[in-house]
Design a protein around this motif. Structure first.
Motif, PDB file in Angstrom:
ATOM      1  N   ARG A   1       0.842  -1.193   0.000  1.00 28.74           N
ATOM      2  CA  ARG A   1       0.000   0.000   0.000  1.00 28.74           C
ATOM      3  C   ARG A   1       0.874   1.238   0.000  1.00 28.74           C
ATOM      4  O   ARG A   1       1.635   1.458   0.949  1.00 28.74           O
ATOM      5  N   GLU A   2       0.740   2.066  -1.056  1.00 27.81           N
ATOM      6  CA  GLU A   2       1.537   3.274  -1.188  1.00 27.81           C
ATOM      7  C   GLU A   2       0.834   4.473  -0.562  1.00 27.81           C
ATOM      8  O   GLU A   2      -0.391   4.505  -0.444  1.00 27.81           O
ATOM      9  N   SER A   3       1.636   5.468  -0.213  1.00 25.87           N
ATOM     10  CA  SER A   3       1.121   6.753   0.255  1.00 25.87           C
ATOM     11  C   SER A   3       2.182   7.811  -0.002  1.00 25.87           C
ATOM     12  O   SER A   3       3.332   7.476  -0.317  1.00 25.87           O
TER      13      SER A   3
ATOM     14  N   SER B   1       5.901   6.379   0.390  1.00 24.92           N
ATOM     15  CA  SER B   1       6.048   5.245   1.300  1.00 24.92           C
ATOM     16  C   SER B   1       5.225   4.078   0.785  1.00 24.92           C
ATOM     17  O   SER B   1       4.196   4.263   0.131  1.00 24.92           O
ATOM     18  N   CYS B   2       5.680   2.887   1.086  1.00 23.83           N
ATOM     19  CA  CYS B   2       4.963   1.667   0.712  1.00 23.83           C
ATOM     20  C   CYS B   2       4.984   0.723   1.907  1.00 23.83           C
ATOM     21  O   CYS B   2       6.055   0.292   2.352  1.00 23.83           O
ATOM     22  N   GLU B   3       3.795   0.453   2.433  1.00 22.97           N
ATOM     23  CA  GLU B   3       3.676  -0.466   3.555  1.00 22.97           C
ATOM     24  C   GLU B   3       3.584  -1.887   3.010  1.00 22.97           C
ATOM     25  O   GLU B   3       2.738  -2.184   2.170  1.00 22.97           O
TER      26      GLU B   3
ATOM     27  N   SER C   1       3.008  -5.889   3.835  1.00 19.03           N
ATOM     28  CA  SER C   1       2.469  -6.828   4.818  1.00 19.03           C
ATOM     29  C   SER C   1       2.394  -8.215   4.201  1.00 19.03           C
ATOM     30  O   SER C   1       2.551  -8.391   2.998  1.00 19.03           O
TER      31      SER C   1
ATOM     32  N   GLN D   1      14.624   1.039   2.449  1.00 16.20           N
ATOM     33  CA  GLN D   1      13.642   0.239   3.176  1.00 16.20           C
ATOM     34  C   GLN D   1      14.099   0.111   4.615  1.00 16.20           C
ATOM     35  O   GLN D   1      15.283   0.272   4.916  1.00 16.20           O
ATOM     36  N   ASP D   2      13.147  -0.179   5.501  1.00 15.52           N
ATOM     37  CA  ASP D   2      13.528  -0.353   6.890  1.00 15.52           C
ATOM     38  C   ASP D   2      14.107  -1.761   7.092  1.00 15.52           C
ATOM     39  O   ASP D   2      14.064  -2.589   6.196  1.00 15.52           O
TER      40      ASP D   2
ATOM     41  N   LYS E   1       9.404  -4.039   6.120  1.00 15.03           N
ATOM     42  CA  LYS E   1       7.969  -3.756   6.148  1.00 15.03           C
ATOM     43  C   LYS E   1       7.613  -2.378   5.612  1.00 15.03           C
ATOM     44  O   LYS E   1       6.433  -2.058   5.461  1.00 15.03           O
ATOM     45  N   MET E   2       8.612  -1.549   5.351  1.00 14.07           N
ATOM     46  CA  MET E   2       8.368  -0.238   4.751  1.00 14.07           C
ATOM     47  C   MET E   2       9.392   0.004   3.654  1.00 14.07           C
ATOM     48  O   MET E   2      10.590  -0.235   3.836  1.00 14.07           O
TER      49      MET E   2
ATOM     50  N   TYR F   1      10.593   3.054   0.782  1.00 15.14           N
ATOM     51  CA  TYR F   1      10.486   4.493   0.566  1.00 15.14           C
ATOM     52  C   TYR F   1      11.096   4.885  -0.778  1.00 15.14           C
ATOM     53  O   TYR F   1      11.974   4.199  -1.304  1.00 15.14           O
TER      54      TYR F   1
END
Length: 125
Positions: A5-7, A21-23, A25, A72-73, A77-78, A80
């Motif tokens: 899911r992007e934002s 950002s891209c979550e 899961s 990415q983290d 999970k994230m 960017y």
């Protein structure tokens, strides 16, 4: 299964900056490559930036080299995309994507098994 899911999209003036950002899961460890694509109206989807080797290696298409940074983290999970010095030609819908384990070419959309819904980036004055 991986869900994305992007934002972070929006409208900016030329020379401005945005961070997407891209979550991520689901089974975040299934994909070795995570990539940002973009698609402008009437154009094919194109790869912009990719990250792999557990976030240690990045690669960019020529048109964004030096202006965009993918990261990415630690737990994957994230994802960017930091975008600086934006230009009108960067206007597009941006997507994050998770590659199939059988990836053959990093810029080929068919080699990706999961996509986000997209986030719009508009650069104009």
């Amino acid at each position: 299964q991986v869900q994305l899911r992007e934002s972070g999209g929006g409208s900016v003036q030329p020379g401005g900056s945005l961070t997407l950002s891209c979550e991520v899961s689901g089974n975040v460890y299934i994909s070795r490559y995570m990539t940002w694509f973009r698609q402008a109206p009437g154009k094919e989807r194109e790869g912009v930036a990719t990250i792999y080797n557990h976030g240690t290696t990045t690669y960019y298409t020529d048109s964004v080299e030096g202006r965009f940074t993918i990261s990415q983290d630690e737990d994957g999970k994230m994802l960017y995309l930091q975008m600086n010095d934006l230009k009108p030609e960067d206007t597009a819908t941006y997507y994050c994507a998770a590659a199939r384990p059988s990836l053959r070419h990093v810029w080929t959309p068919a080699d990706y098994m999961a996509w986000g819904q997209g986030t719009q980036v508009t650069v104009n004055s």
